[in-house]
Design a protein around this motif. Structure first.
Motif, PDB file in Angstrom:
ATOM      1  N   PRO A 116       4.123  -3.988  -2.608  1.00  0.00           N
ATOM      2  CA  PRO A 116       4.081  -2.668  -3.191  1.00  0.00           C
ATOM      3  C   PRO A 116       4.536  -1.442  -2.178  1.00  0.00           C
ATOM      4  O   PRO A 116       4.687  -1.936  -1.092  1.00  0.00           O
ATOM      5  N   ASN A 164       4.828   1.182   0.446  1.00  0.00           N
ATOM      6  CA  ASN A 164       3.764   1.727   1.205  1.00  0.00           C
ATOM      7  C   ASN A 164       2.720   2.638   1.157  1.00  0.00           C
ATOM      8  O   ASN A 164       1.722   2.580   1.356  1.00  0.00           O
ATOM      9  N   GLN A 220       1.588   3.500  -1.830  1.00  0.00           N
ATOM     10  CA  GLN A 220       0.768   2.968  -2.817  1.00  0.00           C
ATOM     11  C   GLN A 220      -0.444   2.202  -2.024  1.00  0.00           C
ATOM     12  O   GLN A 220      -1.578   2.275  -2.364  1.00  0.00           O
ATOM     13  N   ARG A 221      -0.049   1.593  -1.012  1.00  0.00           N
ATOM     14  CA  ARG A 221      -0.843   0.564  -0.092  1.00  0.00           C
ATOM     15  C   ARG A 221      -1.776   1.587   0.627  1.00  0.00           C
ATOM     16  O   ARG A 221      -2.952   1.409   0.771  1.00  0.00           O
ATOM     17  N   LEU A 255      -2.578  -5.272  -2.811  1.00  0.00           N
ATOM     18  CA  LEU A 255      -3.268  -4.117  -3.029  1.00  0.00           C
ATOM     19  C   LEU A 255      -4.815  -4.666  -3.085  1.00  0.00           C
ATOM     20  O   LEU A 255      -5.534  -3.973  -2.442  1.00  0.00           O
ATOM     21  N   ASP A 312       9.825   0.840  -4.552  1.00  0.00           N
ATOM     22  CA  ASP A 312       9.368   0.350  -5.763  1.00  0.00           C
ATOM     23  C   ASP A 312      10.241  -0.531  -6.693  1.00  0.00           C
ATOM     24  O   ASP A 312      10.419  -0.390  -7.877  1.00  0.00           O
ATOM     25  N   GLN A 329      -2.455   4.828  -0.186  1.00  0.00           N
ATOM     26  CA  GLN A 329      -3.465   5.074  -1.188  1.00  0.00           C
ATOM     27  C   GLN A 329      -4.546   4.314  -1.564  1.00  0.00           C
ATOM     28  O   GLN A 329      -6.059   4.777  -1.352  1.00  0.00           O
ATOM     29  N   ARG A 330      -4.475   3.145  -1.680  1.00  0.00           N
ATOM     30  CA  ARG A 330      -5.523   2.349  -1.801  1.00  0.00           C
ATOM     31  C   ARG A 330      -6.582   2.123  -0.327  1.00  0.00           C
ATOM     32  O   ARG A 330      -8.063   2.103  -0.822  1.00  0.00           O
ATOM     33  N   ASP A 342       9.530   0.523   4.294  1.00  0.00           N
ATOM     34  CA  ASP A 342       8.925   0.592   3.056  1.00  0.00           C
ATOM     35  C   ASP A 342       9.703  -0.442   1.946  1.00  0.00           C
ATOM     36  O   ASP A 342      10.923  -0.152   1.614  1.00  0.00           O
ATOM     37  N   LYS A 372       2.104  -8.140  -6.069  1.00  0.00           N
ATOM     38  CA  LYS A 372       1.876  -6.799  -5.757  1.00  0.00           C
ATOM     39  C   LYS A 372       0.274  -6.382  -6.011  1.00  0.00           C
ATOM     40  O   LYS A 372      -0.266  -5.758  -4.973  1.00  0.00           O
ATOM     41  N   ASP A 373      -0.050  -6.874  -6.979  1.00  0.00           N
ATOM     42  CA  ASP A 373      -1.758  -6.647  -7.216  1.00  0.00           C
ATOM     43  C   ASP A 373      -2.482  -7.416  -6.071  1.00  0.00           C
ATOM     44  O   ASP A 373      -3.502  -7.012  -5.388  1.00  0.00           O
TER      45      ASP A 373
END
Ligand SMILES: [Zn+2]
Length: 235
Positions: free
Chosen positions: A215, A217, A219-220, A176, A208, A222-223, A205, A172-173
């Motif tokens: 991750p 969607n 959160q993605r 992102l 979580d 947001q990044r 999606d 996941k990291d």
């Protein structure tokens, strides 16, 4: 998008190459794309622009890696919508788009964003980092099982589980990170990552989920928004 299965994919290729992968370089791909939002010519333009910007970003990295990106199209009409990054036998980075993936893009920015994301995985050395994580965790799990007095078969099972956990721990990291650098590549190549990231609105999606491969969607997105703001882009 990026998958850990890329290696599996190439192993499978050897088995049934006629069915799975029929790739042509993006520059030579000129299929009629009537009824689709993005033309073959636009796809070629995006490939050149993203490839060139990804190369610039890649050369800035200290990792000694091949920075000559090749974009290819998997012309198998049955291949599902997918784009991924892999390495060829000379460690040259290859980004492969299936035809349905190209068809599913609503505009050039979405195409650029997906391509920028895949290129970012290479710039960030994710394949090598992922295989190191897998082998470190495999060793650790195997050693623990050995100390517990496990049989050879149990040790082997523990190593396999360790390899999976090692990959999952950072996947996941990595996604992102690739979204962040992908946003920069997309912007520098002349496309709008904020429009491109609308792509997330249309893909399922993953939520979580613990040990999920991607991750959520939100959160993605947001990044992408945070990175775009740093680039001075506003919605
Ligand atoms: Zn990815």
């Amino acid at each position: 998008m990026h998958r850990v299965i890329f290696l599996l994919f190439f192993l499978l290729l050897a088995a049934c190459e006629t069915d799975i992968l029929r790739v042509v370089p993006a520059d030579e791909w000129d299929q009629p794309t009537s009824g689709t939002p993005v033309s073959a010519a636009t796809f070629r333009d995006v490939s050149r622009a993203i490839g060139s910007e990804a190369r610039t970003q890649c050369l800035r990295e200290t990792r000694k890696q091949n920075c000559d990106f090749r974009v290819m199209v998997d012309v198998n009409p049955r291949a599902p919508a997918n784009a991924f990054q892999t390495l060829d036998e000379n460690n040259q980075p290859v980004i492969i788009f299936t035809r349905s993936m190209i068809r599913s893009a609503q505009n050039k920015d979405e195409l650029a964003f997906v391509m920028g994301h895949e290129a970012a995985h290479h710039v960030l050395g994710h394949i090598a980092r992922q295989s190191k994580n897998a082998s470190d965790a495999a060793t650790k799990f195997g050693d623990q099982e050995r100390q517990r007095g496990g049989s050879d078969a149990e040790i082997e099972e523990a190593q396999k589980l360790g390899a999976k956990v090692g990959v999952q721990a950072y996947v996941k990291d990595f996604e992102l990170e690739a979204d962040e650098l992908g946003t920069i590549i997309t912007h520098n190549a002349g496309y709008n990552p904020l429009i491109g990231a609308k792509f997330f609105d249309r893909i399922p999606d993953p939520g979580d989920k613990f040990l999920g491969s991607h991750p959520p969607n939100a959160q993605r997105v947001q990044r992408v928004l945070e990175t775009s703001r740093k680039l001075g882009l506003t919605q």
